[in-house]
Design a protein around this motif. Structure first.
Motif, mmCIF file in Angstrom:
data_model
loop_
_atom_site.group_PDB
_atom_site.id
_atom_site.type_symbol
_atom_site.label_atom_id
_atom_site.label_comp_id
_atom_site.label_asym_id
_atom_site.label_seq_id
_atom_site.Cartn_x
_atom_site.Cartn_y
_atom_site.Cartn_z
ATOM 1 N N MET A 1 -13.119 4.828 6.500
ATOM 2 C CA MET A 1 -12.421 4.600 5.237
ATOM 3 C C MET A 1 -12.084 3.117 5.082
ATOM 4 N N THR A 2 -12.442 2.552 3.964
ATOM 5 C CA THR A 2 -12.159 1.130 3.729
ATOM 6 C C THR A 2 -10.685 0.910 3.456
ATOM 7 N N ALA A 3 -10.266 -0.370 3.498
ATOM 8 C CA ALA A 3 -8.867 -0.714 3.243
ATOM 9 C C ALA A 3 -8.452 -0.302 1.833
ATOM 10 N N VAL A 4 -9.367 -0.510 0.863
ATOM 11 C CA VAL A 4 -9.063 -0.135 -0.515
ATOM 12 C C VAL A 4 -8.915 1.374 -0.634
ATOM 13 N N GLU A 5 -9.795 2.124 0.030
ATOM 14 C CA GLU A 5 -9.704 3.587 -0.024
ATOM 15 C C GLU A 5 -8.402 4.086 0.589
ATOM 16 N N LYS A 6 -7.963 3.432 1.670
ATOM 17 C CA LYS A 6 -6.690 3.803 2.298
ATOM 18 C C LYS A 6 -5.526 3.574 1.341
ATOM 19 N N VAL A 7 -5.553 2.438 0.647
ATOM 20 C CA VAL A 7 -4.484 2.130 -0.308
ATOM 21 C C VAL A 7 -4.490 3.130 -1.466
ATOM 22 N N GLU A 8 -5.687 3.453 -1.958
ATOM 23 C CA GLU A 8 -5.776 4.430 -3.050
ATOM 24 C C GLU A 8 -5.250 5.800 -2.606
ATOM 25 N N GLU A 9 -5.568 6.183 -1.386
ATOM 26 C CA GLU A 9 -5.069 7.450 -0.862
ATOM 27 C C GLU A 9 -3.548 7.418 -0.719
ATOM 28 N N GLN A 10 -3.034 6.269 -0.286
ATOM 29 C CA GLN A 10 -1.587 6.121 -0.122
ATOM 30 C C GLN A 10 -0.869 6.187 -1.472
ATOM 31 N N LEU A 11 -1.441 5.532 -2.482
ATOM 32 C CA LEU A 11 -0.829 5.578 -3.813
ATOM 33 C C LEU A 11 -0.836 6.993 -4.368
ATOM 34 N N ALA A 12 -1.949 7.695 -4.187
ATOM 35 C CA ALA A 12 -2.042 9.073 -4.673
ATOM 36 C C ALA A 12 -1.079 9.987 -3.922
ATOM 37 N N GLY A 13 -0.673 9.566 -2.703
ATOM 38 C CA GLY A 13 0.239 10.370 -1.896
ATOM 39 C C GLY A 13 1.706 10.024 -2.072
ATOM 40 N N LEU A 14 2.029 9.185 -3.049
ATOM 41 C CA LEU A 14 3.436 8.870 -3.314
ATOM 42 C C LEU A 14 4.184 10.139 -3.728
ATOM 43 N N ARG A 15 5.388 10.297 -3.172
ATOM 44 C CA ARG A 15 6.223 11.452 -3.499
ATOM 45 C C ARG A 15 7.650 10.982 -3.762
ATOM 46 N N ILE A 16 8.403 11.778 -4.473
ATOM 47 C CA ILE A 16 9.771 11.390 -4.836
ATOM 48 C C ILE A 16 10.659 11.358 -3.596
ATOM 49 N N ALA A 17 11.278 10.205 -3.362
ATOM 50 C CA ALA A 17 12.238 10.070 -2.270
ATOM 51 C C ALA A 17 13.669 10.160 -2.780
ATOM 52 N N ARG A 18 13.901 9.661 -3.986
ATOM 53 C CA ARG A 18 15.256 9.650 -4.555
ATOM 54 C C ARG A 18 15.204 9.736 -6.069
ATOM 55 N N ARG A 19 16.265 10.306 -6.641
ATOM 56 C CA ARG A 19 16.537 10.219 -8.077
ATOM 57 C C ARG A 19 17.932 9.637 -8.245
ATOM 58 N N CYS A 20 18.131 8.849 -9.278
ATOM 59 C CA CYS A 20 19.489 8.393 -9.557
ATOM 60 C C CYS A 20 20.303 9.565 -10.116
ATOM 61 N N GLY B 1 1.520 -0.568 -17.657
ATOM 62 C CA GLY B 1 1.247 -1.935 -17.226
ATOM 63 C C GLY B 1 0.358 -1.958 -16.006
ATOM 64 N N GLY B 2 0.277 -3.132 -15.364
ATOM 65 C CA GLY B 2 -0.595 -3.330 -14.221
ATOM 66 C C GLY B 2 0.175 -3.562 -12.936
ATOM 67 N N LEU B 3 -0.492 -3.285 -11.813
ATOM 68 C CA LEU B 3 0.083 -3.446 -10.481
ATOM 69 C C LEU B 3 -0.998 -4.080 -9.609
ATOM 70 N N TYR B 4 -0.767 -5.301 -9.154
ATOM 71 C CA TYR B 4 -1.730 -5.920 -8.246
ATOM 72 C C TYR B 4 -1.290 -5.684 -6.811
ATOM 73 N N HIS B 5 -2.119 -4.974 -6.060
ATOM 74 C CA HIS B 5 -1.839 -4.656 -4.657
ATOM 75 C C HIS B 5 -2.442 -5.761 -3.805
ATOM 76 N N GLU B 6 -1.581 -6.673 -3.345
ATOM 77 C CA GLU B 6 -2.074 -7.870 -2.666
ATOM 78 C C GLU B 6 -2.777 -7.533 -1.352
ATOM 79 N N LYS B 7 -2.245 -6.570 -0.600
ATOM 80 C CA LYS B 7 -2.836 -6.228 0.698
ATOM 81 C C LYS B 7 -4.271 -5.728 0.535
ATOM 82 N N ALA B 8 -4.510 -4.943 -0.499
ATOM 83 C CA ALA B 8 -5.854 -4.417 -0.750
ATOM 84 C C ALA B 8 -6.689 -5.338 -1.627
ATOM 85 N N GLY B 9 -6.038 -6.356 -2.221
ATOM 86 C CA GLY B 9 -6.744 -7.223 -3.155
ATOM 87 C C GLY B 9 -7.267 -6.453 -4.348
#
Length: 389
Positions: A1-20, A283-291
């Motif tokens: 798995m490439t670095a970009v694929e890992k980041v994409e998988e991580q973003l897709a795996g975001l889950r709610i940690a907190r609500r105000c 809007g946009g999000l630039y992921h610096e680690k994955a470029g």
């Protein structure tokens, strides 16, 4: 798995940690920004500008409400923490002022006010890296739309006198200046976008506006969001109010190569968001680690779509469900812990982390809150348009 694929998988795996916690006075959450790096052992701070003309500050980890600032009536046009000081947060308002607040103090008085000209109605602003310059963009009044600049240095607890502008740019846009974004590492570079469709890149170290204008790109539509991306942040992208997307490479300005990397007239038609649909872009999000550049979009029922950008086109990475119950208006990405903050028309502020399990027992609102603010395009007063400069 490439670095970009890992980041994409991580973003897709975001889950709610907190609500105000639900606010007693619910409002749309229009803009979110977090402090850079808190002191060791303390949490970062999160600031939110709201449709009820308030500025709210939260603990970045627990989302506990810490402060609420209410100025004179007038819509806010964004919020930004200082780059060099966690406790200073800036906001601009339609009354022609940018204010700086010290969140350590419970007083309602700003520690610094940057005053514009009498006709100015600010609808966008930003602070340069290093906190050297503040710039705000105005609504068009008669035939003029201005970028107004101030020296941001020297803010202290006793800096009570209003700062006057260093100067203005008045020739480069001919309609409302909806978005401003300083370069992340070069304090002299600034990009601005307008309802005139133009995206302008400036070097503000130059002596005059004509020399300062490095590049003009045409989005062919009204600009709603923009930013910097790419290696050394030499690329500029923008999202338009009719859900278009443009992406340019400033490194190609002095070459024979075209500067346009991608131009999509309507992202809703080019991205297949499965059965959820894609109703708008935030809007946009630039992921610096994955470029890698990503877009954030969503549905009117609160689903959040994460979209990958490449010169070959756009593709859906994943969808975050179960969080919001209405249109998402704002987000803020934290590279340090790779978390995402989102805010919307359901008055909810959510913290998403990779693989998180929600610890809050707060139920999400089932319906969009009632609000006097109904437009997605712009949220600001127009009552000052008739006043002369």
């Amino acid at each position: 798995m490439t670095a970009v694929e890992k980041v994409e998988e991580q973003l897709a795996g975001l889950r709610i940690a907190r609500r105000c916690e639900p606010s007693e006075e619910p409002a749309y959450l229009l803009d979110i920004h977090s402090s850079r790096a808190a002191q060791p052992g303390s949490s970062r701070l999160v600031a939110v500008s709201c449709s009820d003309e308030s500025l709210r500050v939260y603990d970045g980890e627990t989302l506990r409400s810490l402060r609420r600032y209410r100025g004179p009536a007038g819509g806010l046009s964004g919020v930004r923490f200082a780059h060099t000081c966690d406790s200073l947060v800036f906001s601009a308002c339609s009354h022609g002022k940018v204010k700086c607040w010290d969140v350590r103090s419970d007083t309602q008085k700003p520690v610094q006010v940057f005053s514009g000209y009498p006709s100015n109605v600010f609808i966008s602003f930003d602070v340069s890296c290093g906190d050297i310059v503040v710039c705000a963009g105005t609504e068009k009044v008669e035939k003029d739309a201005f970028l107004v600049f101030w020296d941001a240095r020297g803010i202290t607890d006793c800096a009570s006198a209003a700062k006057e502008p260093l100067g203005v740019y008045s020739e480069s846009h001919n309609d409302d200046i909806t978005k401003i974004c300083f370069h992340p590492v070069e304090p002299n570079l600034l990009v601005s976008g307008s309802t005139d469709g133009l995206v302008n890149v400036f070097d503000i170290n130059k002596d005059n506006e004509d020399d300062a204008l490095i590049s003009t790109c045409n989005s062919d539509s009204s600009v709603s969001s923009l930013g910097w991306s790419g290696e050394d942040y030499k690329q500029v992208y923008c999202v338009t109010h009719d859900e278009g997307f443009c992406w340019w490479d400033m490194a190609q300005l002095d070459t024979e190569e075209p500067i346009t990397l991608l131009h999509v007239l309507d992202v809703r038609e080019s991205v297949c968001a499965e059965n959820h649909g894609l109703h708008y872009l935030v809007g946009g999000l630039y992921h610096e680690k994955a470029g890698k550049l990503f877009l954030i979009g969503g549905t009117f029922t609160g689903d959040i779509h994460l979209i990958s950008c490449s010169t070959d086109g756009l593709s859906l990475v994943g969808t975050l469900c179960g969080g919001h119950s209405a249109t998402v208006r704002s987000f803020c990405w934290s590279p340090s812990d790779e978390s995402l903050l989102t805010g919307g028309e359901d008055a909810q502020l959510l913290l998403w982390k990779p693989g998180a399990v929600e610890r809050s027992l707060t139920k999400k609102a089932s319906l969009k809150i009632s609000s006097s603010v109904q437009k997605r395009v712009r949220v600001h007063s127009t009552s000052l348009k008739s006043k002369k400069k």
